[in-house]
Design a protein around this motif. Structure first.
Motif, short mmCIF file in Angstrom:
data_model
loop_
_atom_site.label_atom_id
_atom_site.label_comp_id
_atom_site.label_asym_id
_atom_site.label_seq_id
_atom_site.Cartn_x
_atom_site.Cartn_y
_atom_site.Cartn_z
N LYS A 172 11.02 -16.52 -4.91
CA LYS A 172 11.91 -16.90 -3.81
C LYS A 172 12.80 -15.72 -3.41
N THR A 173 13.39 -15.06 -4.39
CA THR A 173 14.24 -13.90 -4.12
C THR A 173 13.43 -12.77 -3.49
N SER A 174 12.22 -12.56 -3.98
CA SER A 174 11.34 -11.52 -3.43
C SER A 174 11.04 -11.79 -1.95
N GLU A 201 11.95 -18.61 -9.05
CA GLU A 201 13.18 -18.01 -8.52
C GLU A 201 12.96 -16.55 -8.14
N SER A 216 15.50 -7.11 -7.61
CA SER A 216 16.91 -7.37 -7.34
C SER A 216 17.68 -6.97 -8.59
N LYS A 221 12.82 -13.52 0.13
CA LYS A 221 14.07 -13.36 0.87
C LYS A 221 14.32 -11.87 1.15
N ARG A 277 18.88 -4.13 -3.92
CA ARG A 277 17.50 -4.62 -3.86
C ARG A 277 16.61 -3.44 -3.53
#
Length: 109
Positions: free
Chosen positions: A17-19, A14, A47, A21, A93
């Motif tokens: 994935k966030t990184s 996760e 984040s 994005k 972020r």
């Protein structure tokens, strides 16, 4: 396979994935950032979510630091403490780009 290990790997997936994005959003706003990240010694993406009510506040988040030479990842947590009068909620972020290996290592360690 243990439940704890799956949970840790799911959390890391996760964060990755966030990184990705966040980096994608950065590259859309500033295309030259892609070259800066690629040519850097390393980078870190976080984040964070925070809240402040009257005199105290705080927040937390997570992220990953990547050494571009080795592709080694370091998963990290971010903690924020605030003092002073205020009220609000914020989500932000941040991307750190390290020009030198020593700057990257100092950040990670």
């Amino acid at each position: 396979m243990s439940f704890a290990k799956n949970t840790k790997e799911e959390q890391r997936a996760e964060v990755r994935k966030t990184s990705q994005k966040i980096l994608g959003q950065l590259y859309r706003v500033s295309p030259s950032a892609k070259g800066a990240v690629a040519s850097a010694a390393g980078y870190a993406v976080f984040s964070n979510f925070g809240m402040k009510i009257f005199l105290a506040g705080g927040g937390g988040g997570s992220g990953v630091a990547v050494n571009n030479a080795t592709n080694q990842e370091g998963f990290m947590k971010m903690v924020e403490v605030q003092a002073g009068l205020g009220f609000g909620i914020k989500k932000f972020r941040v991307v750190f780009i390290f020009e030198t290996e020593s700057a990257f290592n100092e950040f990670v360690n």
